[in-house]
Motif scaffolding. Sequence first.
Motif, PDB file in Angstrom:
ATOM      1  N   ASP A   1      32.720  49.847  41.669  1.00 28.78           N
ATOM      2  CA  ASP A   1      31.671  48.912  41.266  1.00 28.78           C
ATOM      3  C   ASP A   1      32.136  47.467  41.268  1.00 28.78           C
ATOM      4  O   ASP A   1      31.322  46.554  41.093  1.00 28.78           O
ATOM      5  CB  ASP A   1      31.181  49.237  39.840  1.00 28.78           C
ATOM      6  CG  ASP A   1      30.611  50.631  39.741  1.00 28.78           C
ATOM      7  OD1 ASP A   1      30.188  51.160  40.779  1.00 28.78           O
ATOM      8  OD2 ASP A   1      30.590  51.194  38.629  1.00 28.78           O
ATOM      9  N   GLU A   2      33.440  47.235  41.428  1.00 35.51           N
ATOM     10  CA  GLU A   2      33.987  45.888  41.253  1.00 35.51           C
ATOM     11  C   GLU A   2      35.150  45.687  42.208  1.00 35.51           C
ATOM     12  O   GLU A   2      35.920  46.619  42.477  1.00 35.51           O
ATOM     13  CB  GLU A   2      34.462  45.738  39.800  1.00 35.51           C
ATOM     14  CG  GLU A   2      35.048  44.388  39.459  1.00 35.51           C
ATOM     15  CD  GLU A   2      35.585  44.363  38.026  1.00 35.51           C
ATOM     16  OE1 GLU A   2      36.326  43.409  37.706  1.00 35.51           O
ATOM     17  OE2 GLU A   2      35.279  45.285  37.236  1.00 35.51           O
ATOM     18  N   ASN A   3      35.262  44.487  42.733  1.00 40.33           N
ATOM     19  CA  ASN A   3      36.374  44.145  43.612  1.00 40.33           C
ATOM     20  C   ASN A   3      37.274  43.124  42.935  1.00 40.33           C
ATOM     21  O   ASN A   3      36.804  42.247  42.206  1.00 40.33           O
ATOM     22  CB  ASN A   3      35.839  43.567  44.932  1.00 40.33           C
ATOM     23  CG  ASN A   3      35.057  44.595  45.729  1.00 40.33           C
ATOM     24  OD1 ASN A   3      35.499  45.728  45.896  1.00 40.33           O
ATOM     25  ND2 ASN A   3      33.885  44.206  46.210  1.00 40.33           N
ATOM     26  N   ARG A   4      38.581  43.238  43.147  1.00 39.32           N
ATOM     27  CA  ARG A   4      39.547  42.274  42.620  1.00 39.32           C
ATOM     28  C   ARG A   4      40.317  41.683  43.804  1.00 39.32           C
ATOM     29  O   ARG A   4      40.446  42.324  44.854  1.00 39.32           O
ATOM     30  CB  ARG A   4      40.538  42.968  41.671  1.00 39.32           C
ATOM     31  CG  ARG A   4      39.909  43.567  40.408  1.00 39.32           C
ATOM     32  CD  ARG A   4      39.681  42.540  39.326  1.00 39.32           C
ATOM     33  NE  ARG A   4      39.085  43.105  38.130  1.00 39.32           N
ATOM     34  CZ  ARG A   4      39.701  43.238  36.962  1.00 39.32           C
ATOM     35  NH1 ARG A   4      40.954  42.835  36.832  1.00 39.32           N
ATOM     36  NH2 ARG A   4      39.060  43.741  35.924  1.00 39.32           N
ATOM     37  N   PRO A   5      40.873  40.482  43.617  1.00 41.13           N
ATOM     38  CA  PRO A   5      41.619  39.854  44.726  1.00 41.13           C
ATOM     39  C   PRO A   5      43.018  40.442  44.901  1.00 41.13           C
ATOM     40  O   PRO A   5      43.822  39.887  45.645  1.00 41.13           O
ATOM     41  CB  PRO A   5      41.676  38.382  44.298  1.00 41.13           C
ATOM     42  CG  PRO A   5      41.600  38.408  42.821  1.00 41.13           C
ATOM     43  CD  PRO A   5      40.707  39.571  42.483  1.00 41.13           C
ATOM     44  N   TYR A   6      43.351  41.513  44.215  1.00 37.34           N
ATOM     45  CA  TYR A   6      44.658  42.154  44.351  1.00 37.34           C
ATOM     46  C   TYR A   6      44.440  43.667  44.352  1.00 37.34           C
ATOM     47  O   TYR A   6      43.419  44.174  43.885  1.00 37.34           O
ATOM     48  CB  TYR A   6      45.588  41.757  43.199  1.00 37.34           C
ATOM     49  CG  TYR A   6      44.928  41.811  41.836  1.00 37.34           C
ATOM     50  CD1 TYR A   6      44.791  43.031  41.143  1.00 37.34           C
ATOM     51  CD2 TYR A   6      44.432  40.660  41.229  1.00 37.34           C
ATOM     52  CE1 TYR A   6      44.173  43.083  39.899  1.00 37.34           C
ATOM     53  CE2 TYR A   6      43.818  40.710  39.983  1.00 37.34           C
ATOM     54  CZ  TYR A   6      43.688  41.919  39.319  1.00 37.34           C
ATOM     55  OH  TYR A   6      43.081  41.978  38.103  1.00 37.34           O
ATOM     56  N   ASN A   7      45.387  44.400  44.916  1.00 34.86           N
ATOM     57  CA  ASN A   7      45.275  45.864  44.927  1.00 34.86           C
ATOM     58  C   ASN A   7      46.414  46.540  44.166  1.00 34.86           C
ATOM     59  O   ASN A   7      46.551  47.764  44.205  1.00 34.86           O
ATOM     60  CB  ASN A   7      45.193  46.406  46.360  1.00 34.86           C
ATOM     61  CG  ASN A   7      46.331  45.886  47.237  1.00 34.86           C
ATOM     62  OD1 ASN A   7      47.388  45.498  46.734  1.00 34.86           O
ATOM     63  ND2 ASN A   7      46.117  45.879  48.547  1.00 34.86           N
ATOM     64  N   ARG A   8      47.234  45.726  43.487  1.00 36.13           N
ATOM     65  CA  ARG A   8      48.264  46.250  42.591  1.00 36.13           C
ATOM     66  C   ARG A   8      48.225  45.421  41.304  1.00 36.13           C
ATOM     67  O   ARG A   8      48.109  44.193  41.360  1.00 36.13           O
ATOM     68  CB  ARG A   8      49.670  46.147  43.194  1.00 36.13           C
ATOM     69  CG  ARG A   8      49.910  46.960  44.448  1.00 36.13           C
ATOM     70  CD  ARG A   8      51.356  46.822  44.906  1.00 36.13           C
ATOM     71  NE  ARG A   8      51.636  47.647  46.077  1.00 36.13           N
ATOM     72  CZ  ARG A   8      52.849  47.924  46.528  1.00 36.13           C
ATOM     73  NH1 ARG A   8      53.920  47.409  45.897  1.00 36.13           N
ATOM     74  NH2 ARG A   8      53.025  48.682  47.586  1.00 36.13           N
ATOM     75  N   ALA A   9      48.357  46.087  40.166  1.00 32.60           N
ATOM     76  CA  ALA A   9      48.313  45.347  38.899  1.00 32.60           C
ATOM     77  C   ALA A   9      49.227  46.004  37.874  1.00 32.60           C
ATOM     78  O   ALA A   9      49.532  47.212  37.965  1.00 32.60           O
ATOM     79  CB  ALA A   9      46.887  45.305  38.357  1.00 32.60           C
ATOM     80  N   THR A  10      49.663  45.200  36.911  1.00 31.26           N
ATOM     81  CA  THR A  10      50.453  45.731  35.795  1.00 31.26           C
ATOM     82  C   THR A  10      50.016  45.023  34.520  1.00 31.26           C
ATOM     83  O   THR A  10      49.654  43.841  34.545  1.00 31.26           O
ATOM     84  CB  THR A  10      51.964  45.544  36.033  1.00 31.26           C
ATOM     85  OG1 THR A  10      52.680  46.159  34.948  1.00 31.26           O
ATOM     86  CG2 THR A  10      52.348  44.079  36.115  1.00 31.26           C
ATOM     87  N   THR A  11      50.019  45.762  33.414  1.00 31.45           N
ATOM     88  CA  THR A  11      49.560  45.195  32.142  1.00 31.45           C
ATOM     89  C   THR A  11      50.359  45.777  30.978  1.00 31.45           C
ATOM     90  O   THR A  11      50.957  46.843  31.076  1.00 31.45           O
ATOM     91  CB  THR A  11      48.073  45.523  31.874  1.00 31.45           C
ATOM     92  OG1 THR A  11      47.927  46.952  31.717  1.00 31.45           O
ATOM     93  CG2 THR A  11      47.170  45.051  32.975  1.00 31.45           C
TER      94      THR A  11
END
Length: 886
Positions: free
Chosen positions: A60-70
């Motif tokens: 439902d949503e697109n982000r400008p990155y395809n890897r993330a860490t939190t």
Amino acid sequence: MSRDSQSKMKSSDIRKTFLDYFRSRGHETVRSSSLIPGNDQTLLFTNAGMVQFKGVFQGDENRPYNRATTSQKCMRAGGKHNDLENVGHTARHHTFFEMLGNFSFGDYFKRDAISFAWELLTVHYKLSPDRLWATVYEDDDEAEQLWKDVTGIPGNRIVRLGAKDNFWQMGDIGPCGPCSEIIVDQGANIGCGRPECAVGCDCDRFLEIWNLVFMQFDRDRHGKLNPLPKPSIDTGMGLERLTAVLQGKFNNFDTDLFAMIIAAICDQSGKTYNLDRLTDIAIRVIADHIRSISFLLSEGLVPSNEGRGYVLRRIIRRASRYARSLDMDGPVLCRLCDAVTDTMGGIYPELREEQSRVQKILQLEEERFMKTLDQGLVILTDVIKQTKGSGLGSIPGPELFRLYDTYGFPLDIARDVAAEHNLSIDEPGFHREMEQQRIRARASWVGEETAGASSAYKEILRRYPATEFVGYDLLEADAIVLALIHDGRQVEEIQAGLEAEVLLDKTAFYAESGGQVGDKGRLTADSMRALVVDTRKPVEGMHLHKVRVVEGTLTTGSAVNAAVDRQRRSAIVRNHTATHLLHSSLRNFAGEHVKQAGSFVSDERLRFDFTHFQSLGLKTIEAIEDEINDNILRNISVSVTTMDTKTAIESGVTALFGEKYGDVVRVITVPEVSSELCGGTHARATGDIGLFKIVSEGSVAAGIRRIEAVTGKTAISLFRRQEAELRTICDILKVTENAADKTSKLISGMKELERELESMKGKNAADYSGTIVRAARDINGIMAIAYRLDGLDAKDLMVLADNVRDSMGSGILVMASVRDDQASMVAMVTRDLVSRFSAGAILKEVAGTAGGRGGGRPDTAQGGTKEIELLDKALESLYDVIKTKS
């Protein structure tokens, strides 16, 4: 690596090492989202790291990155995931915790996820590979082989488990997949000691520290697992557990994450930790709960009797109850917030920024709970009397639950008080009621079955790019109709008289979000005209226009002109910018603790909810209005800039907890007045607002106030209505000015007349009472009067009856009066007869004869009936009642 050398690694270093590791492997470091999920009503609280990426995983949503860490703040208290009652009794359960995670959105998959996890644990955290085990889903041959190939872990330390432990799914339908857990062996001396002890045992020897979810399937409505075109990774590792392992501790509460908090509790209570089991439980409960309380309050949540606020109230009261068990009297939790801030304020600056407000709210809530306990003890005393009077030896579970649910009265205190009266308590009954409440709570927080956009929206999102929004600068745009949705499915055309949702490639229409209503307007083409009655955004990047076609046919692929209702948008703009000015002025005049707790902006009015503890008062409201109108008169230019979210927040811009922001945000600045993150539409300059007027200010919940206000032409219309009303009042009073003085004199005169009337009524009652007494009958030696005198209200009837009773000296009377199609009734028994007759019982019987009701004390009772035609017969029945009872 020995436990002694491990113990040197601080929790702050553990968190930093995790984020730095994944950043170095191409992951975007994303700040923790709020504990209150933005735009997700299916969850009470954020309970996992993947929650803020839910829309990405669902497509439902697109982000400008395809890897993330939190490193994500999480809560598990209330709803499906609820650890509240276990906290303090185990080494691992918490209401608040931090979850470290790495995520791949269609990029890397199992091999890299396993490789990253293994390298981080064994190389960077220096955990011995010999202590690590892995679990895999029972049918996941690929994962088992990868563990062997990538890490070299022997096959006897890879355990296959079933779906209950090793298959993850977001809901009954949607993305899902097998998972693999990394287990650390803490040693045989920590376990249960049974020969069969192994991975999966409930003891603490084999401790799960990291869960790797391989999201590779999409479960359809029929239960079939279909491969996802882009498999993804979602991992989660609790910071508290990892810190305990790396610091050589076997209890999370023994780590440096809790050290300062527990020291503060011991200092306040005079108790020593690790000497007594029950004392340790209490200290751990308080230590855990004060973290949850501090974070939830810092995000603007306030205690209440429903939803998230109710969970917060329960946590506060549970911590307060345990504080009392440690002989900590008075508000004490508010004094422990400093320790939480000292421990975690460097990572989460909101703790420092909101510290004063958090302590003030917490103190008020603690004081309220102390009063609640006192009230509960009174109620419990009555329940005990009723229980004993009924011959029961146990207080019923529903009564205990009522005390707990309504007054927050703790079960263990109820147990102690009951024991003092030689009673037990029905705990199974209490827990049955508690479970029913949990079921109701879960039901109230379950979203729609799809837990996201409908299949039609998802299909559109996959097929078409995000809507180009040009509405910040334009109010009209030429666009192409990309899709039409009617009755939940895509169609090719919509004819006149029908409604549909329209997706355009470009639009100037603002979609409802952030408290601002959606735009209205029109779509036109050569032979087609449609009214846009609302604009909304079911998923990020998709503006849907709800239209009603009034002429011609609207078709996909056609070119249209999309024009926003300019006058309506201008009114919305005025109100939205005014909310920013209001927020700033509230902080100036009510205090820096003020935080926005909700808002609504339409063309007609604005509503602003904010955290505050008392009524503002007329002088403060006028000061706020004056400042805002001064800023309007200054005609300050409103600037709009875009920047990445992290930079904006670090610059000190006001952000709202619980609001979901993208990676790039708009900053709305009124120089020297206000600077906030906001995606709404705003005035070019403050002068555009024209005029600001507060209409009302009041309480909507504990610690939450609400202001409603109007601006521009609506404010002028308000003044004109008030002016017209004042003129009407002046006409009625026959004055041209000083209507307030004339009204005050009239009211004073009316009050004097009322006093004179009451005096006359009393005199007339005294005079008339003699007439009534002469109507008395002698019934078996008792003077009895049944009398009807219409036109009196209940109060006047009572005064007259009092006079009659005084004149009787000894006797029984029942009087009635009909007024406005209803009869009031009074019964009285003189003092010498109350041992034999009860006015309440007599009136109950007499009024009942006329279909009415009555009751009261032995000497005086009141009642009434609407069956007027039966009233005379009912009064006459008094004499038979006395004969029967005498």
